[in-house]
Design a protein around this motif. Sequence first.
Motif, PDB file in Angstrom:
ATOM      1  N   TYR A 188       0.829  -1.207   0.000  1.00 45.13           N
ATOM      2  CA  TYR A 188       0.000   0.000   0.000  1.00 45.13           C
ATOM      3  C   TYR A 188       0.868   1.263   0.000  1.00 45.13           C
ATOM      4  O   TYR A 188       0.643   2.182  -0.793  1.00 45.13           O
ATOM      5  N   THR A 189       1.873   1.291   0.847  1.00 47.07           N
ATOM      6  CA  THR A 189       2.742   2.465   0.938  1.00 47.07           C
ATOM      7  C   THR A 189       3.498   2.680  -0.375  1.00 47.07           C
ATOM      8  O   THR A 189       3.621   3.823  -0.843  1.00 47.07           O
ATOM      9  N   TRP A 240       0.943   3.864  -2.938  1.00 48.14           N
ATOM     10  CA  TRP A 240       0.573   5.250  -2.616  1.00 48.14           C
ATOM     11  C   TRP A 240       1.669   6.197  -3.091  1.00 48.14           C
ATOM     12  O   TRP A 240       1.401   7.227  -3.707  1.00 48.14           O
ATOM     13  N   ILE A 249      -4.303   0.360  -6.068  1.00 49.93           N
ATOM     14  CA  ILE A 249      -4.894   0.625  -4.752  1.00 49.93           C
ATOM     15  C   ILE A 249      -6.381   0.294  -4.783  1.00 49.93           C
ATOM     16  O   ILE A 249      -6.902  -0.363  -3.879  1.00 49.93           O
ATOM     17  N   LEU A 300      -9.180   8.964  -5.201  1.00 54.81           N
ATOM     18  CA  LEU A 300      -7.721   8.864  -5.267  1.00 54.81           C
ATOM     19  C   LEU A 300      -7.131   9.840  -6.278  1.00 54.81           C
ATOM     20  O   LEU A 300      -6.078  10.438  -6.029  1.00 54.81           O
ATOM     21  N   PHE A 346      -4.323  12.439  -5.173  1.00 54.65           N
ATOM     22  CA  PHE A 346      -2.983  12.476  -5.761  1.00 54.65           C
ATOM     23  C   PHE A 346      -2.721  13.777  -6.513  1.00 54.65           C
ATOM     24  O   PHE A 346      -1.587  14.263  -6.519  1.00 54.65           O
ATOM     25  N   ARG A 358       5.616  11.356   5.600  1.00 55.91           N
ATOM     26  CA  ARG A 358       5.541  11.752   4.193  1.00 55.91           C
ATOM     27  C   ARG A 358       6.747  12.626   3.877  1.00 55.91           C
ATOM     28  O   ARG A 358       7.211  13.385   4.717  1.00 55.91           O
TER      29      ARG A 358
END
Length: 160
Positions: A41-42, A45, A53, A83, A87, A121
């Motif tokens: 997932y990371t 992402w 995802i 999403l 993003f 992040r």
Amino acid sequence: MKKFSCAILLCIMAVSCKTEESSGINHIDPPENVIDLFESYTNLWSEGNIDAITNDIYDLPISIYSKDSILTLISRDEVKGFLANTFNNLESNNYGFSRINNWEHYRDDEKYIIIEMNFTRFYKDSTVMGDKFRKATYILRKTNENLRISALIPHIILDK
């Protein structure tokens, strides 16, 4: 329009969220399949991989809890739209990638896993974006030996 506004609000809050550094007291080691899911997932992402995802990480429906609202996405198209907005917002803020710091508050039962993740992040130049220690709680649904994220709660502490 309401969903779009909620998505934008969540993105803004996520970008500006502030949490405390974890003391490590509640540090846990989840099972390998949970770690694998979140590492995937990371990475997805950080790549902004909307399709993966949507299809491989999120379960439907998925609920996203923010300070003032709950956004429930019931179709793959709604997830993709959410999403895409997220993003786009991150890109406009020069987001580069995320990294998992540690795991906290793990609970497992027959159908669900609840886990809190501490992460950072980074901007594209690898400097820290916002606070170094962000947290979010995830509810994972177990189905046919698979785990999917069915809800997420970003932990946001606003400045006083």
